[in-house]
Design an enzyme around this catalytic site. Structure first.
Site, PDB file in Angstrom:
ATOM      1  N   LYS A  19       4.318   4.907  -5.104  1.00 51.38           N
ATOM      2  CA  LYS A  19       4.834   5.592  -6.303  1.00 51.38           C
ATOM      3  C   LYS A  19       3.791   6.617  -6.775  1.00 51.38           C
ATOM      4  O   LYS A  19       3.648   7.665  -6.142  1.00 51.38           O
ATOM      5  CB  LYS A  19       5.158   4.580  -7.404  1.00 51.38           C
ATOM      6  CG  LYS A  19       6.474   3.815  -7.187  1.00 51.38           C
ATOM      7  CD  LYS A  19       6.343   2.651  -6.279  1.00 51.38           C
ATOM      8  CE  LYS A  19       7.509   1.697  -6.353  1.00 51.38           C
ATOM      9  NZ  LYS A  19       7.383   0.611  -5.361  1.00 51.38           N
ATOM     10  N   PHE A  63       9.333  -7.920 -13.098  1.00 52.45           N
ATOM     11  CA  PHE A  63       9.777  -7.032 -12.031  1.00 52.45           C
ATOM     12  C   PHE A  63      10.172  -7.916 -10.857  1.00 52.45           C
ATOM     13  O   PHE A  63       9.556  -8.955 -10.622  1.00 52.45           O
ATOM     14  CB  PHE A  63       8.712  -5.996 -11.628  1.00 52.45           C
ATOM     15  CG  PHE A  63       9.276  -5.071 -10.588  1.00 52.45           C
ATOM     16  CD1 PHE A  63      10.243  -4.147 -10.947  1.00 52.45           C
ATOM     17  CD2 PHE A  63       8.939  -5.178  -9.253  1.00 52.45           C
ATOM     18  CE1 PHE A  63      10.850  -3.331  -9.988  1.00 52.45           C
ATOM     19  CE2 PHE A  63       9.530  -4.371  -8.292  1.00 52.45           C
ATOM     20  CZ  PHE A  63      10.484  -3.443  -8.663  1.00 52.45           C
ATOM     21  N   THR A  64      11.185  -7.476 -10.115  1.00 56.50           N
ATOM     22  CA  THR A  64      11.822  -8.310  -9.086  1.00 56.50           C
ATOM     23  C   THR A  64      10.830  -8.947  -8.114  1.00 56.50           C
ATOM     24  O   THR A  64      10.727 -10.176  -8.024  1.00 56.50           O
ATOM     25  CB  THR A  64      12.843  -7.467  -8.311  1.00 56.50           C
ATOM     26  OG1 THR A  64      12.188  -6.278  -7.843  1.00 56.50           O
ATOM     27  CG2 THR A  64      14.014  -7.065  -9.199  1.00 56.50           C
ATOM     28  N   ARG A 119      20.119  -1.915 -11.795  1.00 58.65           N
ATOM     29  CA  ARG A 119      19.019  -2.650 -12.412  1.00 58.65           C
ATOM     30  C   ARG A 119      19.617  -3.480 -13.547  1.00 58.65           C
ATOM     31  O   ARG A 119      19.433  -3.202 -14.716  1.00 58.65           O
ATOM     32  CB  ARG A 119      17.916  -1.718 -12.951  1.00 58.65           C
ATOM     33  CG  ARG A 119      17.201  -0.909 -11.905  1.00 58.65           C
ATOM     34  CD  ARG A 119      16.060  -1.595 -11.178  1.00 58.65           C
ATOM     35  NE  ARG A 119      16.409  -2.513 -10.136  1.00 58.65           N
ATOM     36  CZ  ARG A 119      15.546  -2.939  -9.199  1.00 58.65           C
ATOM     37  NH1 ARG A 119      14.306  -2.501  -9.179  1.00 58.65           N
ATOM     38  NH2 ARG A 119      15.901  -3.812  -8.288  1.00 58.65           N
ATOM     39  N   ASP A 149      -0.218  -4.334 -13.168  1.00 61.23           N
ATOM     40  CA  ASP A 149       0.598  -3.677 -12.142  1.00 61.23           C
ATOM     41  C   ASP A 149       0.430  -2.179 -12.393  1.00 61.23           C
ATOM     42  O   ASP A 149       1.028  -1.607 -13.304  1.00 61.23           O
ATOM     43  CB  ASP A 149       2.063  -4.101 -12.277  1.00 61.23           C
ATOM     44  CG  ASP A 149       2.931  -3.504 -11.177  1.00 61.23           C
ATOM     45  OD1 ASP A 149       2.526  -2.467 -10.604  1.00 61.23           O
ATOM     46  OD2 ASP A 149       4.009  -4.047 -10.892  1.00 61.23           O
ATOM     47  N   TYR A 155     -10.231  -0.273  14.680  1.00 58.52           N
ATOM     48  CA  TYR A 155      -9.702  -1.518  14.111  1.00 58.52           C
ATOM     49  C   TYR A 155     -10.498  -1.928  12.883  1.00 58.52           C
ATOM     50  O   TYR A 155      -9.927  -2.355  11.877  1.00 58.52           O
ATOM     51  CB  TYR A 155      -9.748  -2.651  15.157  1.00 58.52           C
ATOM     52  CG  TYR A 155      -9.074  -3.900  14.625  1.00 58.52           C
ATOM     53  CD1 TYR A 155      -7.694  -4.067  14.743  1.00 58.52           C
ATOM     54  CD2 TYR A 155      -9.808  -4.883  13.959  1.00 58.52           C
ATOM     55  CE1 TYR A 155      -7.075  -5.191  14.217  1.00 58.52           C
ATOM     56  CE2 TYR A 155      -9.185  -5.999  13.433  1.00 58.52           C
ATOM     57  CZ  TYR A 155      -7.816  -6.151  13.565  1.00 58.52           C
ATOM     58  OH  TYR A 155      -7.198  -7.244  13.037  1.00 58.52           O
ATOM     59  N   PHE A 163      19.580  -8.163  -4.652  1.00 58.10           N
ATOM     60  CA  PHE A 163      20.063  -6.794  -4.841  1.00 58.10           C
ATOM     61  C   PHE A 163      19.900  -5.941  -3.594  1.00 58.10           C
ATOM     62  O   PHE A 163      20.639  -4.977  -3.394  1.00 58.10           O
ATOM     63  CB  PHE A 163      19.347  -6.123  -6.034  1.00 58.10           C
ATOM     64  CG  PHE A 163      17.855  -6.074  -5.895  1.00 58.10           C
ATOM     65  CD1 PHE A 163      17.078  -7.148  -6.287  1.00 58.10           C
ATOM     66  CD2 PHE A 163      17.222  -4.963  -5.364  1.00 58.10           C
ATOM     67  CE1 PHE A 163      15.692  -7.118  -6.137  1.00 58.10           C
ATOM     68  CE2 PHE A 163      15.843  -4.916  -5.218  1.00 58.10           C
ATOM     69  CZ  PHE A 163      15.079  -6.014  -5.602  1.00 58.10           C
TER      70      PHE A 163
HETATM   71  N1  PM9 Z   1       9.464  -0.853  -6.806  1.00 58.63           N
HETATM   72  C1  PM9 Z   1      11.362   0.535  -6.953  1.00 58.63           C
HETATM   73  O1  PM9 Z   1      12.260   1.168  -6.405  1.00 58.63           O
HETATM   74  C2  PM9 Z   1      10.764  -0.511  -4.705  1.00 58.63           C
HETATM   75  C3  PM9 Z   1      12.073  -1.149  -4.414  1.00 58.63           C
HETATM   76  S1  PM9 Z   1      12.711  -2.327  -5.571  1.00 58.63           S
HETATM   77  C4  PM9 Z   1      11.748  -3.739  -5.258  1.00 58.63           C
HETATM   78  O2  PM9 Z   1      11.136   0.599  -8.184  1.00 58.63           O
HETATM   79  C5  PM9 Z   1       6.570  -2.341  -9.448  1.00 58.63           C
HETATM   80  C6  PM9 Z   1       6.529  -1.996 -10.894  1.00 58.63           C
HETATM   81  C7  PM9 Z   1       7.471  -1.738  -8.600  1.00 58.63           C
HETATM   82  C8  PM9 Z   1       7.512  -2.109  -7.225  1.00 58.63           C
HETATM   83  C9  PM9 Z   1       8.467  -1.580  -6.347  1.00 58.63           C
HETATM   84  C10 PM9 Z   1       6.583  -3.075  -6.775  1.00 58.63           C
HETATM   85  C11 PM9 Z   1       6.569  -3.510  -5.359  1.00 58.63           C
HETATM   86  C12 PM9 Z   1       5.702  -3.630  -7.666  1.00 58.63           C
HETATM   87  N2  PM9 Z   1       5.721  -3.257  -8.976  1.00 58.63           N
HETATM   88  O3  PM9 Z   1       7.865  -1.809  -3.081  1.00 58.63           O
HETATM   89  O4  PM9 Z   1       6.275  -3.539  -2.316  1.00 58.63           O
HETATM   90  O5  PM9 Z   1       8.304  -0.813  -9.110  1.00 58.63           O
HETATM   91  O6  PM9 Z   1       5.483  -1.229  -2.584  1.00 58.63           O
HETATM   92  O7  PM9 Z   1       5.999  -2.530  -4.556  1.00 58.63           O
HETATM   93  C13 PM9 Z   1      10.483  -0.294  -6.161  1.00 58.63           C
HETATM   94  P1  PM9 Z   1       6.445  -2.265  -3.042  1.00 58.63           P
END
Ligand code: PM9
Length: 471
Positions: free
Chosen positions: A271, A137-138, A395, A228, A85, A462
């Site tokens: 990513k 970004f969303t 997008r 980011d 843990y 979305f």
């Molecule tokens: N990006 C993408 O497909 C995941 C689904 S859409 C919300 O591009 C950036 C630049 C991203 C991103 C996720 C996140 C969030 C932050 N910044 O999905 O929570 O492209 O790991 O990261 C998606 P998490």
């Protein structure tokens, strides 16, 4: 007509050809269901590709998030998980990897990127403050809004133009930013929210010179810069390729220099970092570390796992070291570019220059007859699935959501469909199949009418919105 001979295409990378620096050891069968079945699946999913079952998808280009193939070394790392843990040895490996490759002092692990976005936004934004950044970004913007902030777009104008060939379309417009600081006062700026290879602009990079100038500007006003870093390795690749003085600098060094001009970063490790789940926040200031390290135990898990299993952290630490290798980055961007060049040679409008992680189809141009509030990009993603079983992502206006103050749709200049290439997963032959499917949809573009939205959730619509075709 551009050259698609793999031999000569490879010359841009300084050798006869590029190829993936790995070979395949394990495979997963793909399945293509019939057109009738796809029609039914699409209706059940409310014409939203996020709501399809992955078993009904042939080639899945929804996202490059968590969809990478891990290496044999990473899978071996999974077996070395220390699931204590507290104080798991895998946490210390991860901490060391982030310190070595990104250069930040302190690490807070999180379950994925938005976990880290939540922590940094809550820790640093005061009610009513502005958060300038290089395009929204969303999830990032939503966390900034939920913390009481307002995102302000200060990306250069070229980023909003799909045809502009600017080599660094992710750059910050420094004059626009300085005017904002002077108008609003530096005390009303929470921090600069800077993204590497800007996702919503088409995976477009930020130049090192732009960041150095941004740092100098921010130092004059005592404003911090948070990065980011989700696709920062790809950004480093573009700097090596395009920016004077970096052609012979390894990507790992470029990455570290870039991060050195920022005060910290949040990361969706799903990513660049080549894992299926994980994230982190890394900062240089002790006070920000103390605050976020305390918050992580409320929202994610103890500060030595932050929502990840020990095995996940080990795979992530190894993934980081693999992700910064020049051969890996060249093959990754090379594959995306291969698809992009096929499509542009056939006259299909895509965002130029081709970015790091995806091809963005310009739905505004492809379906010029469909008004934006009939969701041309959503329609295009649905049509592509119906035709070929290929899954992509909207997008455009759906992703942009509504203005929290007025409640109206936001109308982004870019109305795009993203064909996102998972890392180390598909072959060049898959890219050929994708290009042919997009061409078929493009040739049929006049027939299509658009969609109406019949269900809209409150946040990040979305993901879960439902649509019906207009007749
Ligand atoms: N990006 C993408 O497909 C995941 C689904 S859409 C919300 O591009 C950036 C630049 C991203 C991103 C996720 C996140 C969030 C932050 N910044 O999905 O929570 O492209 O790991 O990261 C998606 P998490």
């Amino acid at each position: 007509m551009k050259d698609h001979n793999p031999q000569t295409m490879g010359q841009q990378f300084g050798r006869r050809s590029w190829a993936e620096p790995w070979k395949i050891k394990m495979v997963e069968p793909l399945r293509m269901i019939s057109r009738e079945e796809r029609d039914e699946a699409l209706q059940e999913a409310g014409y939203n590709t996020f709501l399809l079952r992955s078993e009904d998808v042939y080639i899945d280009l929804l996202t490059d998030s968590g969809t990478s193939a891990m290496s044999d070394r990473q899978w071996a790392g999974i077996m070395l998980g220390d699931e204590a843990y507290a104080g798991s040895r895998n946490f210390y490996h991860l901490e060391e990897a982030v310190q070595n490759y990104y250069g930040y002092r302190y690490l807070v692990p999180t379950h994925q990127g938005r976990g880290a976005e939540h922590l940094i936004s809550q820790a640093l934004i005061k009610q009513g403050q502005l958060v300038p950044g290089n395009m929204y970004f969303t999830t990032t913007r939503l966390h900034q809004e939920l913390a009481g902030g307002t995102f302000v777009d200060v990306i250069i104008a070229e980023a909003h133009d799909p045809n502009s060939q600017h080599p660094f379309k992710g750059n910050v417009d420094l004059a626009k930013l300085e005017a904002l600081i002077k108008r609003e006062g530096a005390e009303n700026i929470a921090y600069i929210s800077l993204a590497g290879t800007v996702n919503m602009a088409g995976g477009q990079p930020v130049g090192m010179a732009n960041l150095r100038a941004l740092r100098e500007l921010c130092d004059r006003y005592s404003i911090r810069i948070y990065l980011d870093a989700t696709r920062m390795v790809e950004n480093a690749f573009f700097i090596q390729e395009r920016e004077k003085g970096y052609a012979n600098t390894p990507i790992a060094e470029i990455l570290k220099e870039f991060c050195s001009y920022t005060d910290g970063a949040w990361m969706s490790a799903k990513k660049d970092n080549l894992v299926n789940i994980g994230g982190w926040l890394a900062v240089n200031h002790e006070d920000v570390f103390a605050k976020t390290r305390n918050m992580v135990v409320i929202y994610e898990g103890l500060h030595t796992y932050g929502g990840m299993a020990g095995r996940d952290m080990e795979a992530l630490a190894i993934g980081i070291s693999e992700s910064v290798k020049d051969d890996h980055a060249k093959a990754r961007v090379g594959q995306v570019r291969y698809l992009g060049e096929l499509l542009s040679d056939w006259g299909i409008p895509i965002v130029q220059p081709v970015g790091g992680h995806a091809i963005f189809l310009d739905a505004r141009q492809i379906y010029a007859h469909i008004p934006q509030d009939r969701f041309p990009a959503q329609t295009l993603a649905a049509e592509l699935y119906l035709d070929s079983g290929i899954r992509s992502m909207e997008r455009g206006i759906v992703s942009a959501g509504r203005d929290p103050k007025t409640g109206d749709h936001r109308y982004p200049a870019l109305e795009l469909v993203r064909l996102t290439i998972p890392r180390r997963v598909y072959t060049q032959a898959h890219m050929d199949v994708v290009a042919e499917a997009v061409k078929a949809i493009y040739d049929n573009r006049e027939e299509v009418k658009g969609l109406s939205m019949v269900y809209e959730p409150e946040y990040l619509r979305f993901f879960q919105a439902r649509f019906e075709p207009l007749s």
